[in-house]
Design a protein around this motif. Sequence first.
Motif, short mmCIF file in Angstrom:
data_model
loop_
_atom_site.label_atom_id
_atom_site.label_comp_id
_atom_site.label_asym_id
_atom_site.label_seq_id
_atom_site.Cartn_x
_atom_site.Cartn_y
_atom_site.Cartn_z
N ASN A 18 11.30 1.29 0.59
CA ASN A 18 10.69 2.11 1.36
C ASN A 18 9.16 2.17 1.43
O ASN A 18 8.57 1.12 0.84
CB ASN A 18 10.85 3.74 0.96
N ARG A 19 8.54 3.01 2.15
CA ARG A 19 7.12 2.70 2.72
C ARG A 19 6.58 4.08 2.30
O ARG A 19 6.84 5.33 2.75
CB ARG A 19 6.82 2.34 4.23
N ILE A 20 5.19 3.98 2.15
CA ILE A 20 4.18 5.10 2.10
C ILE A 20 2.85 4.80 2.54
O ILE A 20 2.30 3.43 2.50
CB ILE A 20 3.92 5.80 0.65
N ALA A 21 2.21 5.51 3.39
CA ALA A 21 0.98 5.25 3.97
C ALA A 21 -0.25 6.33 3.39
O ALA A 21 0.15 7.37 2.99
CB ALA A 21 0.90 5.66 5.48
N ILE A 22 -1.47 5.52 3.40
CA ILE A 22 -2.60 6.53 3.10
C ILE A 22 -3.59 6.46 4.21
O ILE A 22 -3.58 5.41 4.92
CB ILE A 22 -3.33 6.22 1.65
N VAL A 23 -4.46 7.37 4.42
CA VAL A 23 -5.45 7.45 5.58
C VAL A 23 -6.83 7.53 4.69
O VAL A 23 -7.41 8.44 4.81
CB VAL A 23 -5.03 8.32 6.58
N PRO A 24 -7.46 6.60 4.28
CA PRO A 24 -8.91 6.87 3.75
C PRO A 24 -9.87 6.67 4.79
O PRO A 24 -9.72 6.33 5.93
CB PRO A 24 -9.11 5.42 2.75
N ASN A 25 -10.91 7.39 4.42
CA ASN A 25 -12.23 7.45 5.26
C ASN A 25 -13.04 6.37 4.74
O ASN A 25 -13.24 5.87 3.73
CB ASN A 25 -12.99 8.69 4.77
N ILE A 26 -13.74 5.49 5.70
CA ILE A 26 -14.43 4.55 5.79
C ILE A 26 -16.10 4.99 5.89
O ILE A 26 -16.17 5.67 6.71
CB ILE A 26 -14.14 3.56 7.04
N LYS B 149 -19.25 -10.84 5.70
CA LYS B 149 -18.49 -11.00 4.55
C LYS B 149 -18.96 -10.02 3.42
O LYS B 149 -18.65 -9.96 2.39
CB LYS B 149 -18.70 -12.47 3.84
N LEU B 150 -19.84 -8.81 4.05
CA LEU B 150 -20.13 -7.76 2.97
C LEU B 150 -18.97 -6.96 2.61
O LEU B 150 -18.02 -6.61 3.32
CB LEU B 150 -21.02 -6.76 3.74
N ARG B 151 -18.85 -6.85 1.20
CA ARG B 151 -17.64 -6.14 0.87
C ARG B 151 -18.10 -4.87 0.09
O ARG B 151 -19.31 -4.65 -0.38
CB ARG B 151 -16.98 -7.11 -0.36
N GLY B 152 -17.14 -3.80 0.04
CA GLY B 152 -17.35 -2.60 -0.51
C GLY B 152 -16.20 -2.16 -1.42
O GLY B 152 -14.87 -2.61 -0.86
N PRO B 153 -16.36 -1.27 -2.36
CA PRO B 153 -15.23 -0.74 -3.14
C PRO B 153 -14.45 0.49 -2.41
O PRO B 153 -14.89 0.84 -1.80
CB PRO B 153 -16.02 -0.44 -4.60
N PHE B 154 -13.06 0.44 -3.11
CA PHE B 154 -12.60 1.69 -2.73
C PHE B 154 -12.97 2.79 -3.93
O PHE B 154 -12.70 2.62 -5.00
CB PHE B 154 -11.13 1.57 -2.90
N LYS B 155 -13.85 3.61 -3.58
CA LYS B 155 -14.22 4.65 -4.46
C LYS B 155 -13.33 5.97 -4.53
O LYS B 155 -12.96 6.48 -3.54
CB LYS B 155 -15.79 5.14 -4.31
N THR C 224 -12.84 5.72 0.84
CA THR C 224 -12.33 6.77 -0.49
C THR C 224 -11.22 7.52 0.40
O THR C 224 -11.05 7.80 1.67
CB THR C 224 -13.50 7.69 -0.47
N LEU C 225 -10.48 8.17 -0.54
CA LEU C 225 -9.27 9.11 -0.08
C LEU C 225 -10.11 10.24 0.19
O LEU C 225 -10.25 11.12 -0.83
CB LEU C 225 -8.24 9.06 -0.96
#
Length: 807
Positions: free
Chosen positions: A458-466, A527-533, A437-438
């Motif tokens: 150009n570029r842009i970065a995000i820094v989400p929390n895990i 291979k466990l997956r989780g969503p971007f909430k 999540t952001l």
Amino acid sequence: MKILLSILALLLSIATSSAFTPSLTRVEPRGGQIGTEVKVSFYGDRLFEPQEVILYKPGITVKSLEKGKDQKSAKAILVISKDAALGEHPLRLRCKAGVSYMRSFWVGQFPTVHEKRTEDRKGDLNNEFDSPQEVSMNVTVQGVADREDADYYRVKAKKGERLSVEVEGMRLGRVKFDPYIAILDSKRFELAVNDDSPLLKRDCAASIIVPEDGEYTVLVRESSYEGTTACQYRVHIGNFPRPLGVYPPAGKPGEEIELTFIGDPSGDIKSKIKLGSEKESHHIKSGNLLSPSGNPVHISPLNYLNEKEPNDSSKTANPVEDAPSAPIAFHGIISKVEDKDWFRFKAKKGEKLRIQVLSRALRSPLDSTIIIRYAKDGKYIGANDDQSAGMPDSRYDFDVPEDGDYTVNIADKLDRKSPGHIYRIEISKKEPALSLTLPPQQRADTQLRKMIQIPRGNRIAIVPNISRANIGCDINFHAPKLPQGVTVQTPTIPRNFSNFPILFEAKADAPIAGGLYAFEIEDPKTKLRGPFKERISHVYVNNQGEFHSTDSERLAVAVIEEAPFHLDLFAPPVPLVRNGTMNLKITARRTEGYTRPITVAIPWKPAGVGAPNEVVIPEGKNEINLTLNAKGDAPLAEYKVLVTGRTTTDKGEVFVSSNFAPVRVSEPYVNLALQMAATEPGKNTTIIAKVETLEKFDGEAKVTLHALPHGVTATEHRIKADTTELSIPLTVTDETRKGKHANLFCQIIITKNGHPIPHNVGHGGTLRVDPPPPAPKKKADAPTVAKKEAPKKPLSRLEQLRQAKGQ
């Protein structure tokens, strides 16, 4: 003239390409009726060249979209299908140079009319009970609850029919607004009132069976009469059903289940419904009318049991025999005063179980408490009232101590009861889970930079929390789909990282486009997956929290117009040593004519590595250094870092990010210990440093002694890899402050391949400056004293005779 035209063209190009932060503050009207077309106006600022209305739910399409008279508005025609879901439809406005914050448009089943107001729109014409606004049955009114304002709406109703009222106020997401409603008869007696509702939170609903034919008045106001012009509402007035709860509150995916909707004034309403695969809100139908807001139904694969009375003691705990094994769920209602419901389940030794209550999460008024015991003897194991993070639903985790039967009993904390005190208890194994999540960038602006906007080329970065639950693992990031011309970069994220930068880059010829995209993270081993909430807080107040929010597993991503600068990051090809520093070189490549200052920050730093919050590339300049420093216990590893820059334009801010640059944290090449030295003001001395080489280096290293007190200086010295001791002469003036100076350290700069590797070593070196000893006192000359003749000793008789004889 040509020069003047060129300048004007350049200024125009800069102005039209700088609307990088479109601001959408209001959508009018706030909603529309299913099966109709609605002309909608978007109000805000910097709404240049609108491209698209991004809608989060199906059921609404955009027939047309055009810019307004200026950059402060845009217009659209929305087509609402007949099968569009009732309620909130989140949206964003995408312009050529950016994506707006999330706002909402509400879909209802009734036609919308507007509150009657004065010509200047500053006052209303329905604020007296004796002069209300006449409305028909089954209508939605959009109005405003001003300060000290009470809005009255009069409707005709027949005896025996249902008269229901529901308000969307706080949920419109514009401002903190606590609405209040009342249904009044012709004599102004209150037949029903409501302020807050567990189902609708700060919004409210009331419903009655009409006692006799006649006119009835609906009152809408801010609960404390402290409204503002921003306190908009949509009030539904009609014959629709308005249950407040549903039982059972949950079912399995795809299951066909009979639900009982509880709390409607006409009595319980039963309906068979086939459940979907995710949590749903069901709008119960009565005749041809639906409830404006649905009742939430939880979807889960767990087997479940509905309570059977009596179950108010350990002996009658459901089921009395053949207790089901965990995982299992139980449903019930706290319907009597001091009611306590008991359930029995089996568990095996070593199982890690979580007992989770769902009541407030399902909009029930129950404030649950639970107690877990051994079934065989009733021995207490544990209890919980409210779970962590301020959630009122109970939760208890425990490791099963032995095979056998256990009980859980549930009650209301304040011993309240009602047919709506519905709950679900889930007893499940603690399973591993991943999500991303952001985090909010600012508490007062929770939507800030929650969109991914990549300028072309150009570029842009995000820094989400895990978030890792019941698992420790590395993380891979997956973006199955992105806008055309966009790529993403991020390395495998180590298990000890709770956040990490993800870099998006758009090609120079990428189409200006965007939409909603789903991302995932994965444990590369299991291979466990989780969503971007994503959680968007529409109304958030400091120290009070969140009042209305929207959850989604899709993020708004868009390619936008070119930014007026690029950032390039260069890290020297040498390590950042523990207790050392490193200068990152940041270069700005500006478009012609753009000279404004650029503020640069490093959005993510490795553990144990520090840096300034911001540095600024001055106006007209193109380079600056950002200094990293590593603590003495910084983890030894190689990382990838980047920086983000922002600058203001005539029409808003724009953000870009640099490339990734590698930074390796390593042990120092040299260690050094300073021995204590002592001196006096004005008396030079020498401090001895014991040198230990930990890794061989070529050539000579510079050594500078730092943190010397005022009046003491030392010159730069050199050491080699084989140096074991260094004498550093100190020049001490008479002005040197006396005392113990214990913060001395040395900076050693080793050069490798032309790049410096600064070390800060020898911390805690001490120089003691003593006061000089007092000057010796001179002895004074003794005064001259005349010698006194000593008294003569009397002669004995024998000596007297001898003297006489000698004469």
